[in-house]
Design a protein around this motif. Structure first.
Motif, PDB file in Angstrom:
ATOM      1  N   SER A 155      60.000   5.463  60.929  1.00 32.18           N
ATOM      2  CA  SER A 155      59.512   5.161  62.273  1.00 32.18           C
ATOM      3  C   SER A 155      58.576   6.265  62.738  1.00 32.18           C
ATOM      4  O   SER A 155      58.962   7.169  63.496  1.00 32.18           O
ATOM      5  N   VAL A 156      57.335   6.193  62.288  1.00 30.04           N
ATOM      6  CA  VAL A 156      56.356   7.234  62.591  1.00 30.04           C
ATOM      7  C   VAL A 156      54.989   6.621  62.899  1.00 30.04           C
ATOM      8  O   VAL A 156      54.610   5.597  62.334  1.00 30.04           O
ATOM      9  N   PHE A 157      54.283   7.254  63.814  1.00 31.07           N
ATOM     10  CA  PHE A 157      52.886   6.952  64.109  1.00 31.07           C
ATOM     11  C   PHE A 157      52.138   8.225  63.742  1.00 31.07           C
ATOM     12  O   PHE A 157      52.259   9.239  64.417  1.00 31.07           O
ATOM     13  N   GLN A 158      51.387   8.188  62.635  1.00 26.50           N
ATOM     14  CA  GLN A 158      50.752   9.395  62.117  1.00 26.50           C
ATOM     15  C   GLN A 158      49.243   9.335  62.366  1.00 26.50           C
ATOM     16  O   GLN A 158      48.619   8.297  62.157  1.00 26.50           O
ATOM     17  N   ILE A 159      48.716  10.454  62.802  1.00 22.48           N
ATOM     18  CA  ILE A 159      47.283  10.547  63.089  1.00 22.48           C
ATOM     19  C   ILE A 159      46.692  11.642  62.215  1.00 22.48           C
ATOM     20  O   ILE A 159      47.017  12.816  62.361  1.00 22.48           O
ATOM     21  N   ALA A 160      45.834  11.239  61.285  1.00 21.46           N
ATOM     22  CA  ALA A 160      45.178  12.190  60.383  1.00 21.46           C
ATOM     23  C   ALA A 160      43.746  12.416  60.845  1.00 21.46           C
ATOM     24  O   ALA A 160      43.047  11.462  61.222  1.00 21.46           O
ATOM     25  N   ILE A 192      55.763  10.952  66.503  1.00 20.74           N
ATOM     26  CA  ILE A 192      54.310  10.943  66.384  1.00 20.74           C
ATOM     27  C   ILE A 192      53.972  12.191  65.575  1.00 20.74           C
ATOM     28  O   ILE A 192      54.466  13.282  65.889  1.00 20.74           O
ATOM     29  N   ILE A 193      53.153  12.066  64.548  1.00 24.83           N
ATOM     30  CA  ILE A 193      52.899  13.228  63.684  1.00 24.83           C
ATOM     31  C   ILE A 193      51.399  13.493  63.562  1.00 24.83           C
ATOM     32  O   ILE A 193      50.624  12.598  63.176  1.00 24.83           O
ATOM     33  N   ALA A 194      50.991  14.714  63.887  1.00 19.15           N
ATOM     34  CA  ALA A 194      49.619  15.159  63.656  1.00 19.15           C
ATOM     35  C   ALA A 194      49.494  15.556  62.198  1.00 19.15           C
ATOM     36  O   ALA A 194      50.281  16.370  61.705  1.00 19.15           O
ATOM     37  N   ARG A 195      48.490  14.992  61.512  1.00 23.63           N
ATOM     38  CA  ARG A 195      48.300  15.246  60.084  1.00 23.63           C
ATOM     39  C   ARG A 195      46.880  15.756  59.825  1.00 23.63           C
ATOM     40  O   ARG A 195      46.020  15.052  59.310  1.00 23.63           O
ATOM     41  N   PRO A 196      46.594  17.014  60.157  1.00 23.81           N
ATOM     42  CA  PRO A 196      45.248  17.550  59.939  1.00 23.81           C
ATOM     43  C   PRO A 196      44.954  17.799  58.462  1.00 23.81           C
ATOM     44  O   PRO A 196      45.853  18.074  57.668  1.00 23.81           O
ATOM     45  N   PHE A 197      43.666  17.673  58.108  1.00 21.29           N
ATOM     46  CA  PHE A 197      43.246  17.982  56.744  1.00 21.29           C
ATOM     47  C   PHE A 197      41.877  18.643  56.766  1.00 21.29           C
ATOM     48  O   PHE A 197      41.201  18.685  57.807  1.00 21.29           O
ATOM     49  N   ILE A 198      41.505  19.192  55.636  1.00 22.20           N
ATOM     50  CA  ILE A 198      40.208  19.858  55.479  1.00 22.20           C
ATOM     51  C   ILE A 198      39.594  19.413  54.158  1.00 22.20           C
ATOM     52  O   ILE A 198      40.182  18.608  53.429  1.00 22.20           O
ATOM     53  N   GLY A 199      38.420  19.958  53.847  1.00 26.89           N
ATOM     54  CA  GLY A 199      37.779  19.668  52.564  1.00 26.89           C
ATOM     55  C   GLY A 199      36.644  18.667  52.692  1.00 26.89           C
ATOM     56  O   GLY A 199      36.304  18.197  53.776  1.00 26.89           O
ATOM     57  N   SER A 200      36.066  18.345  51.538  1.00 28.21           N
ATOM     58  CA  SER A 200      34.934  17.423  51.486  1.00 28.21           C
ATOM     59  C   SER A 200      35.334  16.155  50.758  1.00 28.21           C
ATOM     60  O   SER A 200      36.416  16.078  50.158  1.00 28.21           O
ATOM     61  N   SER A 201      34.475  15.174  50.786  1.00 26.61           N
ATOM     62  CA  SER A 201      34.765  13.872  50.190  1.00 26.61           C
ATOM     63  C   SER A 201      35.239  14.010  48.749  1.00 26.61           C
ATOM     64  O   SER A 201      34.598  14.682  47.929  1.00 26.61           O
ATOM     65  N   GLY A 202      36.375  13.406  48.442  1.00 30.11           N
ATOM     66  CA  GLY A 202      36.959  13.500  47.110  1.00 30.11           C
ATOM     67  C   GLY A 202      37.808  14.730  46.906  1.00 30.11           C
ATOM     68  O   GLY A 202      38.490  14.858  45.889  1.00 30.11           O
TER      69      GLY A 202
END
Length: 399
Positions: A155-160, A192-202
Motif C-alpha cells: 500500500s504505497v504511492f511512490q513518486i520518483a 507515500i514514498i519519495a524516490r529520488p534518483f540521479i544519472g543520465s539516460s540508461g
C-alpha cells in the motif's frame, strides 16, 4: 528490569511462510533459508551464536550450540505483509483492516487530485519495480518534468524524480501534498514514498534521499506509552517515518545499514552516560530495498554477513542491564516469483550480556502468536500498563 532495550528490525528478513501465506501467493517462501541454500551457506557467526540456527535450519549457521540468546519466531496477526503493518504490530498496534492496494495503478480520481493540488501531470501510474520504472520513464521525465508515479503489491504511492529536475525540497513537498490532500479517505495508503534518483539516460540510479510519509498509527503504541511515561524513545533509520514521528523523543535518519549500526553504537554510548531508561528502535532497510525487491540473492546474503560483522562490533557496548531484540517486519524472499514482500514468520532473538556473565544459556521462546509480544515485553519491563495485544516473554528470559 532492563535499563535499555534495543530493537533492531532487519527489514524483510523473514524465516518461513505463515500458515495463511497461500492467501497472499507466498506459500513455501522462506527468505533466510532460501538465501542460504541458493548461496551454499550463510556466514553469520554472531547471529549463529545467539541461536539463529535453532529457529530454522539455515545452511552454514550452527545448530549444535548452546545459544547465547533466547530464540524463537513470531507470526503476524495484522492483515498484510508490509513495513507499516509489521512495525506497528511490533509496537503493539496490529492492523486488521488492510491498507488499500492498486495492482492496476491508481484510479483516475486520485491522479486528478494529484494534478489539481500539485499542478503536475504524472508518468507511469502502475505497479512496478522502482529500478525498472525509472529506466522506462526516466527519459520522458527529463524531457517533460513530470514526476513518475507508481505503486507495488504494498500500500504505497511512490513518486520518483530526478534530483536535477525536481529538487528534493519540491519532491518532499509533493509527497506531503499527496499524504494530506490526495491519498485520504478510502485511498489512504500506508505510505507515500519519495524516490529520488540521479544519472543520465540508461544510467539512472536511486539515491539514499528516500523519505517515507506514513499514516499515523490507528491506536496507541508502546512508543506513545513509553514517551508519556518520560522515557527516552529513540528512532534510528525509517522508524520516525513509519510512525509519522509520533511517540519519539529523538529521530536519527540513516543512509544505509552500515550507517544505522554505527548510529546505534554511538547512541549506546550516549544513553549509557545519560543513565536513564530508554528504548532504541532501529530499522535496517537495505535488505528489503536494495536486495529483496531486486531478487538479488548474493547481495542480500552479503548484506546479512555485513550486518553480522557490525553486530559483532556492537555487542561489546551492551551492558548487563541491556536487552537487545533482533527481529524483522515481514519477508521478501528474493528467490520467489515476483519482487514483492512475502508473508512470513520473523525471527526473534533476545540477548542480554547478563546471560553470559552468569553462564546461563538462552532458552527457546517458541512460536509467538503476534509481533506485538515485543511491545508487551517492553511495557512489562518498564512496569507500564499493557496494550490490548501481545503476551510478554520478559519472564522467560533467564537470569
Amino acid at each position: 528490569m532492563f535499563k535499555r532495550i534495543i530493537i533492531i528490525v532487519l527489514d524483510s528478513v523473514g524465516i518461513g511462510a505463515l500458515p495463511d501465506a497461500q492467501e497472499y501467493g507466498d506459500e513455501g517462501t522462506n527468505t533466510l533459508v532460501h538465501i542460504a541454500t541458493a548461496r551454499g551457506r550463510l556466514n553469520v557467526p554472531n547471529l549463529g551464536s545467539l541461536g539463529l540456527g535453532l529457529i530454522d535450519s539455515i545452511a552454514g549457521v550452527a545448530e549444535n550450540i548452546i545459544p547465547k540468546a533466547c530464540y524463537g519466531k513470531m507470526a503476524e496477526i495484522s492483515k498484510g505483509k508490509d513495513t507499516t503493518s509489521g512495525h506497528w504490530e511490533i509496537a503493539g498496534c496490529p492492523v486488521f483492516k488492510p491498507f488499500p492496494v492498486y495492482p492496476e495503478g491508481f484510479p483516475l480520481d486520485v491522479i486528478q487530485l494529484f494534478t489539481k493540488y500539485t499542478g503536475l501531470k504524472v508518468l507511469g501510474n502502475k505497479a512496478a519495480s522502482g529500478t525498472e520504472i525509472i529506466f522506462e520513464y526516466g527519459e520522458e521525465h527529463l524531457r517533460t518534468g513530470f514526476p513518475i508515479v507508481y505503486t507495488s503489491a504494498d500500500s504505497v504511492f511512490q513518486i520518483a524524480a530526478h534530483e536535477d529536475v525536481i529538487p528534493l525540497k519540491r519532491l518532499y513537498e509533493l509527497c506531503t501534498i499527496t499524504r494530506t490532500k490526495v491519498c485520504i479517505g478510502q485511498h489512504a495508503v500506508g505510505r507515500i514514498i519519495a524516490r529520488p534518483f540521479i544519472g543520465s539516460s540508461g544510467h539512472f540510479v536511486r539515491t539514499p534521499n528516500r523519505h517515507d510519509y506514513s499514516l499515523e498509527p490507528a491506536g496507541e503504541t508502546m512508543l506513545d506509552r513509553l514517551k508519556d511515561a518520560g522515557l527516552s524513545v529513540i528512532g534510528v533509520g525509517k522508524i520516525g517515518d513509519i510512525f509519522a514521528h509520533r511517540g519519539l523523543t529523538e529521530s536519527h535518519p540513516t543512509k544505509s545499514n552500515q550507517d544505522g549500526m554505527e548510529t546505534t553504537t554511538i547512541l549506546l554510548n550516549q544513553t549509557e552516560k545519560q543513565k536513564h531508561n530508554s528504548l532504541i528502535m532501529v530499522n535496517l532497510v537495505d535488505f528489503d530495498s536494495l536486495y529483496g525487491h531486486r531478487n538479488d540473492v548474493n547481495g542480500y546474503a552479503a548484506a546479512l554477513e555485513q550486518f553480522d560483522e557490525n553486530l559483532g562490533q556492537m555487542l561489546p557496548y551492551l551492558k548487563d542491564d541491556d536487552l537487545l531484540i533482533i527481529t524483522a517486519d515481514h519477508g521478501c524472499d528474493p528467490t520467489a516469483n515476483g519482487t514483492d514482500h512475502t508473508r512470513e514468520y520473523v525471527p526473534l532473538l533476545a540477548y542480554t550480556p547478563n546471560l553470559a556473565y552468569k553462564n546461563i544459556a538462552g532458552k527457546a521462546l517458541g512460536i509467538r502468536t503476534s509481533f506485538a509480544d515485543i511491545a508487551a515485553t517492553i511495557l512489562d519491563n518498564f512496569h507500564l500498563t499493557p496494550l490490548p495485544y501481545g503476551s510478554s516473554f520478559l519472564h522467560d528470559i533467564p537470569g
